[in-house]
Design an enzyme around this catalytic site. Structure first.
Site, short mmCIF file in Angstrom:
data_model
loop_
_atom_site.label_atom_id
_atom_site.label_comp_id
_atom_site.label_asym_id
_atom_site.label_seq_id
_atom_site.Cartn_x
_atom_site.Cartn_y
_atom_site.Cartn_z
N SER A 132 26.75 -12.92 -68.76
CA SER A 132 26.68 -14.36 -68.53
C SER A 132 25.45 -14.94 -69.21
CB SER A 132 26.60 -14.64 -67.03
OG SER A 132 26.24 -15.98 -66.77
N GLU A 134 23.66 -16.93 -67.85
CA GLU A 134 22.65 -17.01 -66.80
C GLU A 134 21.64 -15.86 -66.91
OE1 GLU A 134 22.07 -19.30 -64.45
OE2 GLU A 134 23.73 -20.58 -65.08
N TYR A 156 22.15 -14.08 -59.07
CA TYR A 156 23.35 -13.84 -59.87
C TYR A 156 22.96 -13.38 -61.28
CZ TYR A 156 27.37 -14.85 -62.83
OH TYR A 156 28.38 -14.76 -63.75
#
Length: 336
Positions: A132, A134, A156
């Site tokens: 991701s 992120e 996460y």
């Protein structure tokens, strides 16, 4: 790899946005598609399997928990996949701040258990890990590519960095064909309602239907690189068709703010977002990421992948779909 009826693929997270599009793609290529689902999903298929309802009869679903190695081992032993796509995760960033322990446990252990089972049972299976953007978090450079240092700003993101490193370690230590896709934000009409993109488009439909009068959002100035999930799953498949495993950024190379998304979504039906969007401080992240903008040059060069669905068309498709789902036949505003 030769593609034919004998090719078997195993997808974790098959009931999600990406899993459902990937299952469709693999079925169209003649794969035998297996999916990992929670047992509760099989007990309530109408709601929990809604994204794959139209292809349900063509899939082989296995009830299992990614938090149990014995459970995953049993699925891999039964499916004996040639390709495995690990998409399942606790993927909503806001939840990861609220429940850090379950996010880390599910995302890290699930990846480790799956890699270990594949190594022990089907070491020739090609593995895809869903990374991701992120993971970049407080990125030191814009745009981000495969060499950009990770600085995650959420549990996460941290869990995804751990999964990425596990995947790389299994590739290097055990010579597995294990690749990671560092996917930037990708949306569609199948996106979960908790994500800001779907929250906006579903909010537009509810307001038109008279079911609501506002949409509460967090940081309107947050910038993201938004693409279409249908195109991003094609990149996943392409990674596993390469002679050598590797890691790839998958992105559009364009950034837009949440405000732009809202303005366009409401504009599609002739409304001014400023009349309906309410900024809620409680929805701001404790630690915001920097500008997430992906450089997918490597994916274009090696995989031959590129996105074709633009930001405007993505938003329009999502608004149309959410309106139709509420029985609203809307004529989208001209020029939007």
């Amino acid at each position: 790899m030769m593609i034919g009826m004998s090719q078997r693929a195993l997808i974790t997270g098959i009931t999600g946005q990406d899993g459902s599009y990937l299952a469709e793609l693999l079925l169209s290529k003649g794969y035998e598609v297996h999916g990992v689902v929670r047992r509760v999903a099989l007990e309530d298929p109408e709601h929990r399997l809604s994204r794959i309802h139209h292809i349900y009869s063509r899939l082989k679903l296995h009830a299992a928990s990614l938090e149990s190695y014995a459970s995953i081992h049993q699925v891999v032993a039964g499916a004996r996949p040639d390709e495995c796509y690990h998409l399942a995760a606790q993927s909503f960033v806001s939840y990861s701040f609220d429940d850090e322990f379950s996010t880390l446990n599910a995302n890290i252990n699930g990846t480790h258990f799956l890699l270990a089972a594949l190594k022990n049972l089907t070491p020739a299976c090609r593995f895809y890990f869903a990374g991701s953007s992120e993971m970049f978090g407080k990125a030191e450079e814009v745009p981000q590519n495969e060499r950009t240092r990770f600085h995650p700003r959420s549990t996460y993101g941290i869990s995804k960095v751990a999964g990425f490193e596990l995947t790389r370690n299994y590739r290097e230590a055990y010579k597995m064909h294990a690749s990671s896709g560092i996917l930037f934000n990708h949306e569609s009409p199948r996106r979960g309602y908790e994500f800001v993109s779907r929250k906006i488009t579903a909010g537009v439909a509810r307001i038109l239907k008279g079911e609501s009068r506002e949409v509460r959002l967090g940081n309107l100035d947050a910038k993201r690189d938004w693409g279409h999930a249908r195109e991003y799953v094609a990149a996943m498949w392409l990674m596993l068709q390469q002679p050598e495993p590797d890691d790839y950024v998958v992105a559009t190379g364009e950034t837009h703010t949440v405000r732009e998304f809202a303005e366009l979504a409401f504009g599609c039906v002739g409304l001014d977002y400023r009349d309906y969007v309410v900024t809620d401080p409680d929805l701001f992240r404790p630690a915001e990421v920097n500008i997430l903008l992906g450089d997918a040059a490597k994916a274009r060069r090696v995989l031959g992948w590129s996105n074709r669905i633009g930001f405007r068309d993505l938003v329009r498709e999502m608004v149309e779909s959410d309106c139709r789902s509420r029985g609203l036949e809307v004529r989208l505003a001209a020029g939007v």
